[in-house]
Write a protein that holds these residues in place. Structure first.
Motif, PDB file in Angstrom:
ATOM      1  N   SER A  26       0.800  -1.223   0.000  1.00 51.95           N
ATOM      2  CA  SER A  26       0.000   0.000   0.000  1.00 51.95           C
ATOM      3  C   SER A  26       0.834   1.275   0.000  1.00 51.95           C
ATOM      4  CB  SER A  26      -0.933   0.007   1.211  1.00 51.95           C
ATOM      5  OG  SER A  26      -0.164  -0.066   2.403  1.00 51.95           O
ATOM      6  N   GLU A  27       2.148   1.147   0.198  1.00 57.73           N
ATOM      7  CA  GLU A  27       3.008   2.333   0.227  1.00 57.73           C
ATOM      8  C   GLU A  27       3.200   2.902  -1.178  1.00 57.73           C
ATOM      9  OE1 GLU A  27       3.884   4.048   2.672  1.00 57.73           O
ATOM     10  OE2 GLU A  27       3.699   2.707   4.370  1.00 57.73           O
ATOM     11  N   SER A  28       3.657   4.130  -1.233  1.00 52.13           N
ATOM     12  CA  SER A  28       3.794   4.851  -2.497  1.00 52.13           C
ATOM     13  C   SER A  28       5.160   4.644  -3.151  1.00 52.13           C
ATOM     14  CB  SER A  28       3.590   6.347  -2.263  1.00 52.13           C
ATOM     15  OG  SER A  28       4.677   6.875  -1.515  1.00 52.13           O
ATOM     16  N   ALA A  29       5.201   4.978  -4.434  1.00 52.72           N
ATOM     17  CA  ALA A  29       6.471   4.942  -5.166  1.00 52.72           C
ATOM     18  C   ALA A  29       7.465   5.915  -4.535  1.00 52.72           C
ATOM     19  CB  ALA A  29       6.234   5.291  -6.628  1.00 52.72           C
ATOM     20  N   LEU A  30       6.977   7.047  -4.079  1.00 49.94           N
ATOM     21  CA  LEU A  30       7.838   8.027  -3.412  1.00 49.94           C
ATOM     22  C   LEU A  30       8.438   7.441  -2.135  1.00 49.94           C
ATOM     23  CD1 LEU A  30       9.009  10.867  -3.198  1.00 49.94           C
ATOM     24  CD2 LEU A  30       6.895  11.565  -2.066  1.00 49.94           C
ATOM     25  N   MET A  31       7.632   6.725  -1.363  1.00 49.13           N
ATOM     26  CA  MET A  31       8.137   6.102  -0.139  1.00 49.13           C
ATOM     27  C   MET A  31       9.192   5.045  -0.478  1.00 49.13           C
ATOM     28  SD  MET A  31       8.292   5.914   3.107  1.00 49.13           S
ATOM     29  CE  MET A  31       6.897   6.852   3.684  1.00 49.13           C
ATOM     30  N   PRO A  45      11.912  -5.638  -1.655  1.00 52.35           N
ATOM     31  CA  PRO A  45      10.811  -6.586  -1.742  1.00 52.35           C
ATOM     32  C   PRO A  45       9.500  -5.929  -1.308  1.00 52.35           C
ATOM     33  CG  PRO A  45      12.697  -7.569  -0.657  1.00 52.35           C
ATOM     34  CD  PRO A  45      12.977  -6.102  -0.774  1.00 52.35           C
ATOM     35  N   VAL A  46       8.408  -6.366  -1.913  1.00 56.81           N
ATOM     36  CA  VAL A  46       7.080  -5.834  -1.618  1.00 56.81           C
ATOM     37  C   VAL A  46       6.244  -6.964  -1.025  1.00 56.81           C
ATOM     38  CG1 VAL A  46       5.013  -4.753  -2.593  1.00 56.81           C
ATOM     39  CG2 VAL A  46       7.267  -4.206  -3.546  1.00 56.81           C
ATOM     40  N   ALA A  47       5.538  -6.651   0.082  1.00 50.73           N
ATOM     41  CA  ALA A  47       4.686  -7.638   0.746  1.00 50.73           C
ATOM     42  C   ALA A  47       3.295  -7.060   0.947  1.00 50.73           C
ATOM     43  CB  ALA A  47       5.286  -8.028   2.092  1.00 50.73           C
ATOM     44  N   ASP A  48       2.290  -7.939   0.918  1.00 55.78           N
ATOM     45  CA  ASP A  48       0.923  -7.475   1.178  1.00 55.78           C
ATOM     46  C   ASP A  48       0.709  -7.319   2.685  1.00 55.78           C
ATOM     47  OD1 ASP A  48       0.391 -10.024   2.213  1.00 55.78           O
ATOM     48  OD2 ASP A  48      -0.781 -10.669   0.484  1.00 55.78           O
ATOM     49  N   ASP A  49      -0.514  -6.954   3.074  1.00 52.92           N
ATOM     50  CA  ASP A  49      -0.795  -6.692   4.489  1.00 52.92           C
ATOM     51  C   ASP A  49      -0.606  -7.914   5.379  1.00 52.92           C
ATOM     52  OD1 ASP A  49      -1.322  -4.041   3.966  1.00 52.92           O
ATOM     53  OD2 ASP A  49      -3.480  -4.355   3.730  1.00 52.92           O
ATOM     54  N   HIS A  73       1.148  11.222  -9.062  1.00 51.81           N
ATOM     55  CA  HIS A  73       1.913  10.172  -9.730  1.00 51.81           C
ATOM     56  C   HIS A  73       2.919   9.540  -8.763  1.00 51.81           C
ATOM     57  CE1 HIS A  73       3.308   8.099 -13.294  1.00 51.81           C
ATOM     58  NE2 HIS A  73       4.545   8.356 -12.912  1.00 51.81           N
ATOM     59  N   ALA A  74       3.532  10.352  -7.919  1.00 49.24           N
ATOM     60  CA  ALA A  74       4.512   9.851  -6.955  1.00 49.24           C
ATOM     61  C   ALA A  74       3.845   9.066  -5.833  1.00 49.24           C
ATOM     62  CB  ALA A  74       5.306  11.010  -6.366  1.00 49.24           C
ATOM     63  N   ARG A  75       2.556   9.287  -5.629  1.00 52.14           N
ATOM     64  CA  ARG A  75       1.844   8.618  -4.544  1.00 52.14           C
ATOM     65  C   ARG A  75       1.156   7.326  -4.978  1.00 52.14           C
ATOM     66  NH1 ARG A  75      -0.247  14.202  -2.626  1.00 52.14           N
ATOM     67  NH2 ARG A  75       1.421  14.785  -1.208  1.00 52.14           N
ATOM     68  N   SER A 149      12.420  -7.775   7.769  1.00 54.80           N
ATOM     69  CA  SER A 149      11.888  -6.590   8.433  1.00 54.80           C
ATOM     70  C   SER A 149      11.032  -5.765   7.489  1.00 54.80           C
ATOM     71  CB  SER A 149      13.036  -5.714   8.931  1.00 54.80           C
ATOM     72  OG  SER A 149      13.845  -6.436   9.806  1.00 54.80           O
ATOM     73  N   MET A 150       9.847  -5.384   7.964  1.00 54.01           N
ATOM     74  CA  MET A 150       8.993  -4.508   7.174  1.00 54.01           C
ATOM     75  C   MET A 150       8.774  -3.244   7.988  1.00 54.01           C
ATOM     76  SD  MET A 150       5.540  -5.106   4.983  1.00 54.01           S
ATOM     77  CE  MET A 150       4.701  -6.131   6.109  1.00 54.01           C
ATOM     78  N   TYR A 151       9.024  -2.139   7.350  1.00 51.56           N
ATOM     79  CA  TYR A 151       8.916  -0.860   8.021  1.00 51.56           C
ATOM     80  C   TYR A 151       7.815  -0.033   7.398  1.00 51.56           C
ATOM     81  CZ  TYR A 151      13.470  -2.036   9.835  1.00 51.56           C
ATOM     82  OH  TYR A 151      14.502  -2.670  10.448  1.00 51.56           O
ATOM     83  N   ARG A 152       7.160   0.721   8.226  1.00 46.89           N
ATOM     84  CA  ARG A 152       6.188   1.691   7.747  1.00 46.89           C
ATOM     85  C   ARG A 152       6.633   3.019   8.330  1.00 46.89           C
ATOM     86  NH1 ARG A 152       1.217   1.328   5.601  1.00 46.89           N
ATOM     87  NH2 ARG A 152       0.059   3.250   5.642  1.00 46.89           N
TER      88      ARG A 152
END
Length: 172
Positions: A26-31, A45-49, A73-75, A149-152
């Motif tokens: 769910s995070e953005s390209a900018l993040m 790596p990308v992980a779902d919820d 676009h960045a979001r 590790s997954m960070y928000r």
């Protein structure tokens, strides 16, 4: 005298990077770009919820799809930047030549390393392979048995100072 086996006869588990920074779908390209820049990594790596592995976003893809057309676009979510096909993956016990072929077949400089259940346990990158060929020994993180590790990250905004009705600042 401990003579190390030639790289081509070693397994992925011996060379892969285990200590991974993972971003939520769910995070953005900018993040994603901010995380890559701050952490000095080229693969995210990308992980779902639920923590399921969806794919790997690389810095080259983020840069190639970047647009200065505005903040919307960045979001956009990072999942929009992932390839349509499932990510190439190998098992930790795979021989290095098999992993190198997987990278070549995918046209990528990395391959995901997954367990039997499809959970992400590491990444093998071209940098890992070059380091092994050069005889550079990196400290490998011990196997954790869990998800990387997954960070928000949340923005921290300055506190708003209330103003008086006449526009002046309130007394301290």
């Amino acid at each position: 005298m401990n003579i190390e086996a030639p790289t081509e006869s070693r397994t992925v588990d011996e060379l892969m990077t285990r200590d991974l920074l993972v971003i939520a779908a769910s995070e953005s390209a900018l993040m994603a770009w901010e995380l890559m820049s701050k952490a000095g990594v080229h693969h995210l790596p990308v992980a779902d919820d639920e923590g399921a592995f969806l794919g790997v976003l690389d810095a080259q893809t983020v840069a190639a799809t970047w647009s200065a057309s505005g903040p919307l676009h960045a979001r956009r979510p990072v999942t929009e930047l992932l390839p349509d096909r499932p990510p190439r993956a190998v098992r930790p016990d795979a021989p290095i030549p098999e992993a190198a072929r997987a990278m070549l077949d995918a046209g990528a400089d990395y391959v995901a390393v997954t367990n039997d259940a499809g959970g992400l346990v590491g990444l093998l990158t071209a940098r890992d392979l070059v380091a092994a060929l050069a005889g550079v020994h990196r400290e490998a993180a011990p196997p954790s048995g869990g998800m990387p590790s997954m960070y928000r990250m949340e923005p921290v905004l300055p506190r708003q100072t209330p103003r008086r009705p006449d526009g002046g600042m309130p007394p301290d």
